[in-house]
Design an enzyme around this catalytic site. Sequence first.
Site: not given
Length: 210
Positions: A67-69
Amino acid sequence: MQLVLASTSPRRQELLSLLGVPFAACPPQFEERLAPGLRPSEQVLRFAVEKARSISTLQPTALVLGSDTIIELDGDCLGKPADAADARAMLQRLAGRTHQVHTAVAVSRRSPPTEKQDLVTAWVTMKPYDAAEIEAYLATGESLGKAGAYSIQGRAADFITAVQGDFTAVVGLPLRAVAQLLTAAGVTVPRDVERLYREKPYPNWSRFSG
């Protein structure tokens, strides 16, 4: 089937734990560097996929979740600040404005081959806070290590007037999307995801409608 979270983020580990799925956490073997020509939403998807792949290569039978934001403002990517000065500049840009929070999630497994991804975007509106409030927030140390230099589950919630979209995406792991990806990959999710969204069992979640 072993589930591995390709992240050292305590926030992502806490959120994933809410689904009741056993997992191990492992730091991704991938360096985040923005690729020229990609939109913020494309950058964040690439990062999530590459994080998952970096561990599935080492553990081919495990299902790896990456995941990445990324924060998007005026078409620019705001990632994690390099230092306090960088964090200050980000917070100054965000004050009194609405920005997008893109969080991408991806699952990857080498054997048998599996790869799926999703992108969730939320809109966050900040109040017009002043320089003194920024300095007081920087003194808490919350800014470092957070995309956009703020933590919605921490004291920065006081800066936020509205969230449109998934609150957990703003924290860094959109639980509905994750549950759907895991289920599609054959993982049983024990917790009732819609009940989680009604009960909002995470710091500051109940303060926002998303």
